[in-house]
Design an enzyme around this catalytic site. Structure first.
Site, short mmCIF file in Angstrom:
data_model
loop_
_atom_site.label_atom_id
_atom_site.label_comp_id
_atom_site.label_asym_id
_atom_site.label_seq_id
_atom_site.Cartn_x
_atom_site.Cartn_y
_atom_site.Cartn_z
N GLU A 342 0.87 -1.20 0.16
CA GLU A 342 0.18 -0.16 0.14
C GLU A 342 0.83 1.19 0.01
O GLU A 342 0.68 2.20 0.70
CB GLU A 342 -0.86 0.13 1.10
CG GLU A 342 -1.84 -1.05 1.20
CD GLU A 342 -2.89 -1.19 2.27
OE1 GLU A 342 -4.05 -1.67 2.02
OE2 GLU A 342 -2.22 -0.92 3.38
N1 IFG Z 1 -4.19 -4.08 4.54
C1 IFG Z 1 -2.93 -3.76 5.01
C2 IFG Z 1 -2.79 -3.61 6.62
C3 IFG Z 1 -4.33 -3.71 7.39
C4 IFG Z 1 -4.90 -4.61 6.74
C5 IFG Z 1 -6.29 -4.78 7.72
C6 IFG Z 1 -1.84 -5.69 4.49
C7 IFG Z 1 -0.79 -6.13 3.69
C8 IFG Z 1 -5.51 -4.20 5.27
N2 IFG Z 1 -1.93 -4.24 4.40
O1 IFG Z 1 -2.82 -6.20 4.61
O2 IFG Z 1 -1.95 -2.79 7.04
O3 IFG Z 1 -4.57 -2.51 7.44
O4 IFG Z 1 -7.08 -5.73 7.22
#
Ligand code: IFG
Length: 528
Positions: A342
């Site tokens: 992200e």
């Molecule tokens: N995606 C984000 C996390 C977390 C997650 C919550 C990943 C690799 C959503 N990154 O999962 O930091 O916020 O479900």
């Protein structure tokens, strides 16, 4: 003729001796058979072993039993003591451990190493249960430790009334894992969890034969590992968490304590420093890390994708190198996870440049890089590992570049997903994960292009935006964790929900006895 009665020693007639002997034999038999209670308990395992063949007879564990370990083998006494401690808690016995140079006598447990071709790999083991002995054999101490968890499940701590003795069916159990990497991730950044909580998670993982714990040590909301050359990372960056609480962090001594505790359970710690995104805590701690030289405020919300290290500044790479140098120094395991997820505030070409530089640093320090699946857009070192969480095309791209993947698909394996729409804790961006949904999938059946040989293993992440304490951790983790344990260990052809749910239901007494506040899914026939 009447023979004068004289005082002579009465002759012992052979029939009397025979009678006494027979009487002794019968008494012995009765006492021995009485020792075997009628309630020979059934076997119930998670993860299900590869093969369990029961035979005639039963092994009886009595109060005088001991755990004997093959003498002169490094680490076996400790493994024996781990087992004895757990059995004593289950049974109320005071089982002790002793080294031995020969096979122990009847009624004991025996742990031994040996090069038996029937035992597969470092984590493989064989358990032989006979009228005489319960023998656990493995090629490596790690295999013995995995087998010890199976023995623990033969005598589970159900919190029930104690018995004089515990009888189990004679059997041969031959077992080995399907995947070499079987892990869970704990996000200690969004909310911080202290050393004792993490040790409790490690104990849970050990019982279900996991062998990795991935600690998500840094993110926007908190920096959780002491870096001596950049002290403000924890002094400032570790001082809060989601919701504004006081946060916290592990000193390097505490981190080493966790590494050692995990290692004593044959679990490897995988530390993650998430970058270049998810870095607000670091950016807030050092203005010079920001492109505009200004430190943002600490962040206590739950948005993602708004932060990025400054790719163009040389100091960014000095910072990353210092952090990795200190982390590698205290991490004996082979992996350093560098995040990479992200990075919505990092230009794609900058992201690729950054990941390739950091990848070089990790390998130059003798470690193997793991990154979330977005790292597949960079040129990958052939030994790098992509952790598949959201985009299977990223996972396939990584595989095409020669990397292996750890599968953590959000829609099946994210422990922070709600069970259903009524679940208060957790999120739902990847959908709901009821217990059956979390169990009924296989890592090598997810999509074309991700085959078993591409998969290092499975990991179930618990993100902690909505999780603040051990009770809440256990509510989301249990019972789904047991399903991930079985997916990582038991061959897929031997797994099906109809059979698994019955075995899971029988774990209720020991989950309750352990004080685990698990989610009582209506889909599972829970045993009272
Ligand atoms: N995606 C984000 C996390 C977390 C997650 C919550 C990943 C690799 C959503 N990154 O999962 O930091 O916020 O479900």
């Amino acid at each position: 003729m009447y023979r004068a009665m004289k005082k002579t020693k009465p002759k012992r007639r052979p029939t009397a001796i025979l009678f006494l002997f027979t009487l002794f034999f019968v008494v012995m038999q009765i006492s021995c058979t009485q020792q075997i209670p009628t309630n020979v308990q059934d076997m119930n395992f998670i993860p299900q072993p590869v093969s369990v063949d029961t035979t005639e007879g039963a092994f009886v564990l009595g109060g005088k039993a001991m755990v004997f370990v093959q003498e002169g083998q490094e680490g076996l006494v400790k493994i024996g003591q781990f087992l004895a401690t757990k059995l004593n808690k289950s049974t109320g016995f005071q089982i002790e451990v002793k080294e031995t140079s020969k096979v122990p006598r009847k009624g004991n447990i025996y742990l031994t190493l040996g090069n038996d071709p029937a035992i597969v790999g470092d984590e493989g083991y064989q358990i032989d249960v006979t009228n005489k002995l319960l023998t656990l054999k493995a090629t490596k101490p790690e295999g013995l430790f995995r087998g010890v968890q199976t023995i623990r499940q033969l005598f589970p701590d159900n919190g029930n009334t104690r018995q004089e003795a515990y009888a189990i069916k004679a059997a041969t159990i031959n077992d080995a894992p399907s995947y070499t990497y079987r892990g869970m991730m704990l996000d200690v950044s969004r909310h911080f969890f202290g050393v004792e909580d993490v040790k409790k998670v490690i104990d849970h993982l050990a019982y279900y034969k996991f062998n990795h714990l991935h600690l998500h040590l840094s993110d926007d909301q908190g920096w959780r590992i002491e870096i001596k050359s950049w002290p403000n990372l924890t002094a400032h960056g570790g001082s809060t968490q989601v919701g504004g609480g006081e946060g916290g962090y592990y000193t390097q001594e505490q981190y080493k304590e966790l590494v050692a505790y995990a290692a004593s359970r044959f679990i490897t710690i995988v530390p993650e420093i998430d970058m270049p995104g998810h870095t607000n805590a670091a950016l807030a701690s050092y203005p010079e890390l920001n492109c505009d030289g200004k430190a943002p405020e600490l962040y206590t919300g739950t948005e993602v994708g708004f932060s990025s290290l400054c790719i163009d500044k040389e100091i960014t790479y000095e910072f990353v190198d210092d952090v990795l140098t200190e982390l590698v120094e205290i991490t004996p395991g082979p992996y350093i996870h560098i995040g990479g997820d992200e990075s919505h505030s990092t230009k794609k070409e900058d992201f690729i440049y950054f990941i390739e530089k950091v990848q070089d640093m990790v390998f130059s320090k003798g470690k193997t890089m793991i990154g979330w699946d977005e790292v597949a857009h960079a040129e990958l070192h052939p030994k790098s590992i992509a952790q598949y969480w959201s985009k299977d095309e990223n996972a396939k791209l990584a595989i095409k570049k020669g990397a292996k993947v750890i599968v953590s698909p959000g829609k099946y394996a994210y422990l922070d997903m709600k069970y259903d729409s009524t679940t208060v804790l957790g999120l739902n961006w990847a959908g709901y994960i009821e217990v059956d949904h979390g169990y009924s999938w296989s890592p090598d059946q997810l999509t074309e292009g991700i085959a078993k040989e591409n998969i290092l293993g499975i990991e179930a992440p618990l993100w902690s935006e909505t999780v603040t304490n051990m009770d809440e951790i256990e509510y989301l983790v249990f019972p789904r964790l047991l399903g991930y344990a079985e997916i990582g260990w038991t061959p897929a052809p031997q797994r099906n929900w109809e059979d698994y749910k019955v075995r899971l239901g029988k774990f209720a007494p020991q989950l309750k006895a352990a004080g685990i506040d698990y989610y009582p899914s209506a889909l599972v026939p829970w045993v009272e």
